[in-house]
Design an enzyme around this catalytic site. Structure first.
Site, short mmCIF file in Angstrom:
data_model
loop_
_atom_site.label_atom_id
_atom_site.label_comp_id
_atom_site.label_asym_id
_atom_site.label_seq_id
_atom_site.Cartn_x
_atom_site.Cartn_y
_atom_site.Cartn_z
N CYS A 21 0.85 -1.18 0.00
CA CYS A 21 0.00 0.00 0.00
C CYS A 21 0.89 1.23 0.00
CB CYS A 21 -0.87 0.04 1.26
SG CYS A 21 -2.09 -1.27 1.31
N GLY A 47 -0.01 0.06 -5.03
CA GLY A 47 -1.34 -0.50 -4.87
C GLY A 47 -2.29 0.05 -5.91
N ASN A 123 -0.13 0.82 5.85
CA ASN A 123 0.67 -0.01 4.96
C ASN A 123 1.34 -1.07 5.83
OD1 ASN A 123 3.83 0.51 3.20
ND2 ASN A 123 2.39 -1.16 3.03
N GLY A 124 1.07 -2.34 5.53
CA GLY A 124 1.68 -3.41 6.31
C GLY A 124 0.68 -4.52 6.54
N TYR A 266 12.38 -4.84 -5.38
CA TYR A 266 11.22 -4.86 -6.28
C TYR A 266 10.21 -3.73 -6.08
CZ TYR A 266 6.80 -6.41 -8.34
OH TYR A 266 5.63 -6.47 -9.03
#
Ligand code: SF4
Length: 494
Positions: A21, A47, A123-124, A266
Site C-alpha cells: 500500500c 497499490g 501499509n503493512g 522490487y
C-alpha cells in the site's frame, strides 16, 4: 461526516507478487488535497486496487474512496477533489494483504469514537489482527470491514486505552507485525512506524513549510517537497499547527530494525530513497554482484522491465556484455480481463510485454529479473523469447530464491506454490526451460546494501522471521467475518 464510496472496478490478470500500500499525508497546506492526489499518483505502483483521500478543515473529516486506480477513483468531472478541498489531508492506495479487495476495505478507514473522528491509512500487515478481533467481538464490538486495519480503531476507542497518558502509543503497543500508519484527526495528523521499521515512511517539507508524510520519497519529489528524514522505527510523529513533534512508543534503539529489503529489490520506485539509499543505485549494485557471482558468455543483457532494468544495467556494466531492450512493457494496459482461455491469456501477456525480435533473434541472451515467485509467469516470458529465435537463454535473478511466504505486508503465494520451495537449482532451470539460472546469494545481496546486515528482514529467503508468525495465517483470515451487504455498500454515497 461523509464517507462516500465510488463504483466498483473490473478485474485483472494478477501478477505473481504484489505491492502493498502507499500512504501520503500533508498538514497545513491550502492545496493539500491536490498535492495528496499527485502524491497518490506517484505511489500508484504500491497499490492499484483502491484509492482514497480524507481531508479535514480543522473540525470535520470528509472522505472519498473507491475501487480502482487513482485516475479512475478521482476521475475528472467527478467533483471529488473540489469537495475535499481542505488544508489537512491523508491519502491511500491499496493492495490487499489482509482482507480481500472490496470497497468496504478501501482506505482511509473513517470512524467516529468518543474523542471525535479519525481516518486511518495503513501499509503493512498485522499478524495479531485475528485474535484481537475475536477478543473485541466477544465483548460485542461490531466490525464493518474485513481489513486488519479496523482493529486499530477499536483499540483506540476503548475507554481504558483512552485514559492512558499516550493513548495512541499505548494502542500501538498492542499491535504485532508490520505497520506504517497515518491517522487524520480533525485538527492534526499522527503518523507512526512499527518498532522494526518494516515498511518505509518518510517526512518531507514543502517550500512554504507544510509537513508531508509519505511511503516513499518519490511522492515528496512529485509535489516539490524536500526530504527531511525517515520516521524512525517505534516513533510517532505528530503534525499540528505548532509544527512537528516526535515521541517513541518503544524505547528508542532497543529493537534492531528489520527493514524489508524487498522494497529495494522490487517494490519501491527507482527514484525513491529507502533506508538512506537510492533504489536504482542499489539495484545496479545488485546486478553487478550478480554478474560476479554468475558470469556467463552471451551477446546481450536484457532486463525484464521495469523492476529488472536497473539490475540488468549493473550486470551489463560488470560483465562487459552490451545492454539492450529485448522486452518492452506496455504501460497503457492496466486492469484488463481474466480469460479462461489459454489463447486469450497468452495474447494478454504479449500485449503487456512485447519482444523486440531484432534484439533477441539468433543471440545468446542474459535475461535479468528482480525475483521469481511461482515461476509460471517467468516461464511464459522465456517461451516467447525462444519463439522469437533466442539461441541461448541464461536467466539471472537479482535476489536469492524465495522459499518462504511474507507475513509482513507483501502478498506472496503459499509456501507450496513458491517455485524455489523444495526444488534444486537444476529443477528450477528445467522448470523455467532456460539454459542456465543464477540467483544472487543472500550474503551478496546484503553486502551491497547500505545498512548493517542484521538491520534487514530477509524472511522470504532465509525463513528467519524476526516477529514470530502463525504460518496458518493468510490474507483472508478475517474473511470469516464477511458480510453480505458489501456490494451494496460499494455503491453507497453519503
Ligand atoms: S519476508 Fe521478504 S517481503 Fe516480507 S518483509 Fe521480509 S524481506 Fe520483505
Amino acid at each position: 461526516m461523509s464517507d462516500f464510496v465510488s463504483a466498483n472496478d473490473g478485474c485483472e490478470v494478477f501478477p505473481e507478487k504484489k505491492e502493498e500500500c502507499g500512504l501520503f499525508g500533508i498538514f497545513g497546506d491550502p492545496d493539500a488535497v491536490r498535492k495528496t492526489h499527485v502524491g497518490l499518483h506517484s505511489l500508484q505502483h504500491r497499490g492499484q486496487e483502491s484509492a482514497g483521500i480524507a481531508t479535514s478543515d480543522g473540525h470535520s473529516i470528509q472522505c472519498y474512496k473507491g475501487m480502482g486506480m487513482v485516475a479512475r477513483v478521482f476521475r475528472s468531472g467527478s467533483g471529488a477533489l473540489e469537495k475535499l478541498a481542505n488544508p489537512i489531508a491523508v491519502g491511500h492506495v491499496r493492495y490487499s494483504t489482509t482482507g480481500s479487495s472490496k470497497a468496504v476495505n478501501s482506505q482511509p478507514l473513517l470512524a467516529e469514537y468518543s474523542r471525535g473522528q479519525v481516518a486511518v491509512a495503513h501499509n503493512g500487515n498485522l499478524i495479531n489482527a485475528g485474535p484481537l478481533r475475536d477478543e473485541y467481538e466477544a465483548y460485542g464490538s461490531i466490525f464493518k470491514s474485513t481489513s486488519d486495519t479496523e482493529i486499530i480503531v477499536h483499540l483506540l476507542a476503548k475507554p481504558t486505552h483512552q485514559s492512558k497518558p499516550d493513548p495512541l502509543g499505548h494502542v500501538l503497543g498492542h499491535l504485532r507485525g508490520a505497520y506504517s500508519l497515518i491517522f487524520l484527526f480533525a485538527d492534526h495528523i499522527e503518523t507512526a512506524r512499527d518498532p522494526y521499521g518494516i515498511r518505509p515512511l518518510c517526512i518531507g517539507r514543502t517550500e512554504k513549510g507544510a509537513y508531508v508524510v509519505a511511503s516513499e520519497t518519490c511522492a515528496l519529489d512529485a509535489i516539490g517537497a524536500r526530504f527531511v528524514r525517515e520516521v524512525e522505527p517505534g516513533e510517532i510523529v505528530r503534525l499540528d499547527r505548532n509544527g512537528l513533534h516526535s515521541r517513541f512508543f518503544v524505547r528508542r534503539g532497543e529493537i534492531t530494525p528489520a527493514h524489508c529489503i524487498f522494497e529495494h529489490v522490487y517494490f519501491s520506485k527507482q527514484n525513491s530513497c529507502v533506508s538512506g539509499e537510492n533504489v536504482h543505485q542499489l539495484r545496479k549494485k545488485l546486478g553487478r554482484q550478480l554478474a560476479k557471482e554468475h558470469p556467463v558468455e552471451a551477446d546481450v543483457v536484457i532486463p525484464v522491465p521495469d523492476s529488472g532494468t536497473s539490475a540488468a544495467i549493473g550486470y551489463a556494466e560488470e560483465s562487459g556484455i552490451p545492454f539492450d531492450m529485448g522486452l518492452v512493457r506496455s504501460h497503457y494496459v492496466g486492469r484488463t480481463f481474466i480469460s479462461p482461455e489459454q489463447k486469450m491469456r497468452e495474447m494478454e501477456v504479449r500485449l503487456k510485454l512485447a519482444i523486440v525480435n531484432e534484439v533477441v533473434r539468433d543471440r545468446r541472451i542474459v535475461v535479468v529479473d528482480d525475483s521469481i515467485v511461482r515461476g509460471t509467469t517467468t516461464r511464459g516470458k522465456i517461451r516467447t523469447l525462444r519463439a522469437a529465435g533466442a539461441q541461448a537463454i541464461h536467466l539471472r535473478v537479482s535476489c536469492p530464491p524465495i522459499r518462504f511466504p511474507c507475513y509482513y505486508g507483501v502478498d506472496f503465494p503459499t509456501k507450496e506454490e513458491l517455485l524455489a520451495n523444495n526444488r534444486s537449482l537444476d529443477e528450477i532451470r528445467d522448470f523455467l526451460e532456460v539454459d542456465s539460472v543464477g540467483y544472487l546469494s543472500l550474503e551478496g545481496m546484503l553486502s551491497r546494501a547500505a545498512l548493517p546486515k542484521d538491520h534487514y528482514c530477509t524472511a522470504c529467503w532465509s525463513g528467519r522471521y524476526r516477529i514470530p508468525v502463525d504460518a496458518t495465517l493468510n490474507k483472508l483470515t478475517t474473511e470469516r467475518y464477511q458480510m453480505y451487504m458489501f456490494e451494496e455498500y460499494s455503491t453507497t454515497h453519503e
